[in-house]
Design a protein around this motif. Structure first.
Motif, PDB file in Angstrom:
ATOM      1  N   ALA A   1      -3.429   7.974  -9.029  1.00  0.00           N
ATOM      2  CA  ALA A   1      -4.287   7.139  -9.873  1.00  0.00           C
ATOM      3  C   ALA A   1      -3.698   5.745 -10.045  1.00  0.00           C
ATOM      4  CB  ALA A   1      -4.477   7.802 -11.239  1.00  0.00           C
ATOM      5  N   ASP A   2      -2.351   5.664 -10.192  1.00  0.00           N
ATOM      6  CA  ASP A   2      -1.691   4.368 -10.310  1.00  0.00           C
ATOM      7  C   ASP A   2      -1.913   3.535  -9.047  1.00  0.00           C
ATOM      8  OD1 ASP A   2      -0.647   5.084 -12.802  1.00  0.00           O
ATOM      9  OD2 ASP A   2       1.216   5.864 -11.916  1.00  0.00           O
ATOM     10  N   LEU A   3      -1.762   4.174  -7.898  1.00  0.00           N
ATOM     11  CA  LEU A   3      -1.936   3.476  -6.627  1.00  0.00           C
ATOM     12  C   LEU A   3      -3.380   3.029  -6.443  1.00  0.00           C
ATOM     13  CD1 LEU A   3       0.279   5.798  -4.408  1.00  0.00           C
ATOM     14  CD2 LEU A   3       0.816   3.464  -5.121  1.00  0.00           C
ATOM     15  N   GLU A   4      -4.292   3.847  -6.900  1.00  0.00           N
ATOM     16  CA  GLU A   4      -5.709   3.469  -6.819  1.00  0.00           C
ATOM     17  C   GLU A   4      -5.996   2.279  -7.719  1.00  0.00           C
ATOM     18  OE1 GLU A   4     -10.138   5.497  -7.480  1.00  0.00           O
ATOM     19  OE2 GLU A   4      -8.321   6.744  -7.442  1.00  0.00           O
ATOM     20  N   ASP A   5      -5.410   2.278  -8.916  1.00  0.00           N
ATOM     21  CA  ASP A   5      -5.589   1.140  -9.828  1.00  0.00           C
ATOM     22  C   ASP A   5      -5.041  -0.143  -9.208  1.00  0.00           C
ATOM     23  OD1 ASP A   5      -6.806   2.661 -11.756  1.00  0.00           O
ATOM     24  OD2 ASP A   5      -4.992   2.918 -12.979  1.00  0.00           O
ATOM     25  N   LEU A   6      -3.892  -0.034  -8.548  1.00  0.00           N
ATOM     26  CA  LEU A   6      -3.305  -1.204  -7.903  1.00  0.00           C
ATOM     27  C   LEU A   6      -4.238  -1.786  -6.851  1.00  0.00           C
ATOM     28  CD1 LEU A   6       0.487  -0.410  -7.394  1.00  0.00           C
ATOM     29  CD2 LEU A   6      -0.481  -2.428  -8.491  1.00  0.00           C
ATOM     30  N   GLU A   7      -4.815  -0.914  -6.031  1.00  0.00           N
ATOM     31  CA  GLU A   7      -5.704  -1.386  -4.970  1.00  0.00           C
ATOM     32  C   GLU A   7      -6.937  -2.070  -5.546  1.00  0.00           C
ATOM     33  OE1 GLU A   7      -5.356  -1.359  -1.571  1.00  0.00           O
ATOM     34  OE2 GLU A   7      -3.296  -0.738  -1.971  1.00  0.00           O
ATOM     35  N   LYS A   8      -7.378  -1.631  -6.721  1.00  0.00           N
ATOM     36  CA  LYS A   8      -8.550  -2.237  -7.344  1.00  0.00           C
ATOM     37  C   LYS A   8      -8.207  -3.547  -8.052  1.00  0.00           C
ATOM     38  CE  LYS A   8     -11.001   2.123  -8.199  1.00  0.00           C
ATOM     39  NZ  LYS A   8     -11.486   3.069  -9.248  1.00  0.00           N
ATOM     40  N   LEU A   9      -7.110  -3.526  -8.818  1.00  0.00           N
ATOM     41  CA  LEU A   9      -6.769  -4.688  -9.641  1.00  0.00           C
ATOM     42  C   LEU A   9      -6.111  -5.809  -8.832  1.00  0.00           C
ATOM     43  CD1 LEU A   9      -5.353  -2.819 -12.773  1.00  0.00           C
ATOM     44  CD2 LEU A   9      -7.547  -4.004 -12.577  1.00  0.00           C
ATOM     45  N   VAL A  10      -5.345  -5.419  -7.821  1.00  0.00           N
ATOM     46  CA  VAL A  10      -4.629  -6.418  -7.010  1.00  0.00           C
ATOM     47  C   VAL A  10      -4.889  -6.056  -5.542  1.00  0.00           C
ATOM     48  CG1 VAL A  10      -2.458  -7.636  -6.711  1.00  0.00           C
ATOM     49  CG2 VAL A  10      -2.860  -6.386  -8.824  1.00  0.00           C
ATOM     50  N   SER A  11      -6.091  -6.284  -5.097  1.00  0.00           N
ATOM     51  CA  SER A  11      -6.490  -5.866  -3.758  1.00  0.00           C
ATOM     52  C   SER A  11      -5.855  -6.744  -2.694  1.00  0.00           C
ATOM     53  CB  SER A  11      -8.011  -5.920  -3.623  1.00  0.00           C
ATOM     54  OG  SER A  11      -8.452  -7.267  -3.663  1.00  0.00           O
ATOM     55  N   PRO A  12      -5.708  -6.236  -1.472  1.00  0.00           N
ATOM     56  CA  PRO A  12      -5.121  -7.036  -0.387  1.00  0.00           C
ATOM     57  C   PRO A  12      -5.878  -8.341  -0.154  1.00  0.00           C
ATOM     58  CG  PRO A  12      -5.294  -4.736   0.273  1.00  0.00           C
ATOM     59  CD  PRO A  12      -6.029  -4.860  -1.023  1.00  0.00           C
ATOM     60  N   GLU A  13      -7.195  -8.312  -0.331  1.00  0.00           N
ATOM     61  CA  GLU A  13      -8.006  -9.496  -0.056  1.00  0.00           C
ATOM     62  C   GLU A  13      -7.920 -10.558  -1.147  1.00  0.00           C
ATOM     63  OE1 GLU A  13      -9.216  -6.396  -0.311  1.00  0.00           O
ATOM     64  OE2 GLU A  13      -9.319  -5.853   1.826  1.00  0.00           O
ATOM     65  N   SER A  14      -7.319 -10.214  -2.279  1.00  0.00           N
ATOM     66  CA  SER A  14      -7.327 -11.141  -3.414  1.00  0.00           C
ATOM     67  C   SER A  14      -6.260 -12.225  -3.313  1.00  0.00           C
ATOM     68  CB  SER A  14      -7.135 -10.362  -4.720  1.00  0.00           C
ATOM     69  OG  SER A  14      -5.894  -9.669  -4.717  1.00  0.00           O
ATOM     70  N   TRP A  15      -5.255 -12.016  -2.447  1.00  0.00           N
ATOM     71  CA  TRP A  15      -4.213 -13.023  -2.282  1.00  0.00           C
ATOM     72  C   TRP A  15      -4.669 -14.075  -1.278  1.00  0.00           C
ATOM     73  CZ3 TRP A  15      -0.322 -12.148  -5.655  1.00  0.00           C
ATOM     74  CH2 TRP A  15      -0.159 -10.847  -6.119  1.00  0.00           C
ATOM     75  N   THR A  16      -4.211 -15.311  -1.443  1.00  0.00           N
ATOM     76  CA  THR A  16      -4.600 -16.357  -0.494  1.00  0.00           C
ATOM     77  C   THR A  16      -3.380 -17.132  -0.018  1.00  0.00           C
ATOM     78  OG1 THR A  16      -5.016 -17.968  -2.275  1.00  0.00           O
ATOM     79  CG2 THR A  16      -6.878 -16.613  -1.548  1.00  0.00           C
ATOM     80  N   GLY A  17      -3.544 -17.796   1.136  1.00  0.00           N
ATOM     81  CA  GLY A  17      -2.446 -18.542   1.764  1.00  0.00           C
ATOM     82  C   GLY A  17      -1.913 -17.770   2.952  1.00  0.00           C
ATOM     83  N   ASP A  18      -1.838 -18.431   4.092  1.00  0.00           N
ATOM     84  CA  ASP A  18      -1.420 -17.764   5.323  1.00  0.00           C
ATOM     85  C   ASP A  18       0.026 -18.082   5.625  1.00  0.00           C
ATOM     86  OD1 ASP A  18      -1.119 -16.606   7.767  1.00  0.00           O
ATOM     87  OD2 ASP A  18      -2.675 -17.778   8.782  1.00  0.00           O
ATOM     88  N   ARG A  19       0.895 -17.101   5.463  1.00  0.00           N
ATOM     89  CA  ARG A  19       2.318 -17.331   5.692  1.00  0.00           C
ATOM     90  C   ARG A  19       2.610 -17.616   7.157  1.00  0.00           C
ATOM     91  NH1 ARG A  19       6.816 -13.592   7.671  1.00  0.00           N
ATOM     92  NH2 ARG A  19       5.643 -12.469   9.214  1.00  0.00           N
ATOM     93  N   GLN A  20       1.704 -17.269   8.082  1.00  0.00           N
ATOM     94  CA  GLN A  20       1.963 -17.452   9.494  1.00  0.00           C
ATOM     95  C   GLN A  20       2.002 -18.922   9.897  1.00  0.00           C
ATOM     96  OE1 GLN A  20      -1.040 -14.921  11.266  1.00  0.00           O
ATOM     97  NE2 GLN A  20       0.455 -13.301  11.566  1.00  0.00           N
ATOM     98  N   SER A  21       1.503 -19.792   9.052  1.00  0.00           N
ATOM     99  CA  SER A  21       1.572 -21.215   9.372  1.00  0.00           C
ATOM    100  C   SER A  21       2.903 -21.818   8.957  1.00  0.00           C
ATOM    101  CB  SER A  21       0.434 -21.969   8.671  1.00  0.00           C
ATOM    102  OG  SER A  21       0.539 -21.848   7.264  1.00  0.00           O
ATOM    103  N   PHE A  22       3.773 -20.978   8.376  1.00  0.00           N
ATOM    104  CA  PHE A  22       5.118 -21.409   7.957  1.00  0.00           C
ATOM    105  C   PHE A  22       6.110 -20.737   8.883  1.00  0.00           C
ATOM    106  CE2 PHE A  22       8.633 -20.394   4.703  1.00  0.00           C
ATOM    107  CZ  PHE A  22       9.344 -21.531   5.022  1.00  0.00           C
ATOM    108  N   ALA A  23       6.491 -21.417   9.970  1.00  0.00           N
ATOM    109  CA  ALA A  23       7.255 -20.739  11.013  1.00  0.00           C
ATOM    110  C   ALA A  23       8.395 -21.588  11.534  1.00  0.00           C
ATOM    111  CB  ALA A  23       6.334 -20.387  12.176  1.00  0.00           C
TER     112      ALA A  23
END
Length: 326
Positions: free
Chosen positions: A295-317
């Protein structure tokens, strides 16, 4: 601390210690304070210490040698070669003819007879990875190295490396802030029986929910990262607030929740958070005792989803790479 498995033979504490920050990347350092921090990690049950020949141009390995001088046999040292820092800049070198030379130099700086885990830090685009791994395999045969690793490889490169010699671990950036590896490198590594060593598991400090945004400009590893600039930073701080709120409900810190999430991904995962503060080392180590429920892991996926973060680290190389140079 609970133990996790890297490859078929290398056992490590579930959480290791990334040592780069003791020499570079995050402002002024103090060797005496760094040694105290490393001793704190040992006392907390940390057994895997991760360094590289490029960190501080050898300073980091010498510092680790000093700190681990009286450590027990349970301690494992991982170091890396392949990124060469000179006055003229940074270059990659995977030339098989120089692999033994780099290893011998690291052994001397580390004051050790054998390296527990030896990584190719970055794959040299001018050298087939199989050739570099072949030279590294000779180090295992010579008794200079126990296990081999690769850092920031593509799935194809990882498979090519594993075809030459067993690979115990692949190191790459992975955290709640950066989920891209779950699409390619994580499943490939698991198919090949290779352990997962996430660096920057706390999102370069962002996931601790303690980062002062005004200090970003003082860090070489934050100020040029798109995730720490402008609207991206503002958005990501909003996500961190949600992470902190859930951590508070679980009676742990945001950083512990971020590490516990990674550990919940499997017994083949060994995050290596880096910090110079003994209190933070103890906090990170305690995350190994946090058991998140489904349930904790499910809450994490809902509250802080992978798509919610922004900025592409791959341009920092780094020059010649598609990834940042931690």
């Amino acid at each position: 601390m609970q133990q996790h498995q890297l490859g078929s033979e290398l056992t490590s504490s579930a959480i290791g210690l990334g040592c780069m920050g003791f020499s570079q990347g995050y402002g002024a350092t103090d060797d005496d304070e760094s040694v105290t921090a490393i001793h704190t990690a040992i006392d907390a049950g940390v057994t895997l210490f991760d360094t590289a020949m490029s960190y501080g141009s050898g300073h980091n390995e010498r510092l680790l040698a000093r700190a681990l001088r009286d450590a027990g046999e349970q301690v494992r040292v991982a170091t890396k070669f392949g990124i060469v820092r000179t006055d003229s800049g940074v270059r990659l070198d995977g030339n098989p003819a120089r692999v033994r030379e780099y290893c011998d130099a690291s052994l001397q700086r580390l004051d050790r007879d054998v390296i527990d885990l030896y990584y190719l830090h970055r794959i040299d685009p001018e050298v087939p990875v199989a050739e570099t791994i072949g030279a590294m395999a000779e180090l295992v045969a010579a008794g200079k190295v126990r296990h081999l690793g690769v850092s920031e490889a593509t799935p194809a490169q990882l498979a090519e490396a594993a075809a030459v010699h067993p690979i115990a671990a692949v190191q790459f950036e992975w955290s709640m802030l950066w989920r891209e590896p779950e699409h390619d490198i994580v499943p490939t590594a698991r198919k090949l029986g290779i352990g997962l060593v996430p660096y920057s598991p706390l999102g370069r400090g962002l996931l601790t929910a303690t980062l002062d945004p005004t200090t970003v400009a003082t860090s070489d590893f934050r100020r040029n990262d798109p995730r720490f600039r402008g609207d991206h930073l503002e958005n990501n701080l909003t996500q961190v607030a949600a992470l902190r709120d859930l951590a508070t409900r679980l009676d742990i810190t945001a950083g512990q929740l971020a590490l516990a999430w990674l550990l919940a991904q499997g017994p083949d995962v060994v995050p290596i958070p880096g910090t110079r503060r003994p209190t933070r080392i103890l906090e990170n180590a305690a995350a190994a005792d946090v058991a998140l429920s489904p349930a904790d892991l499910e809450d994490l996926e809902k509250l802080v989803s992978p798509e919610s973060w922004t900025g592409d680290r791959q341009s920092f190389a780094a020059p010649g790479t598609t990834r940042s140079t931690s």
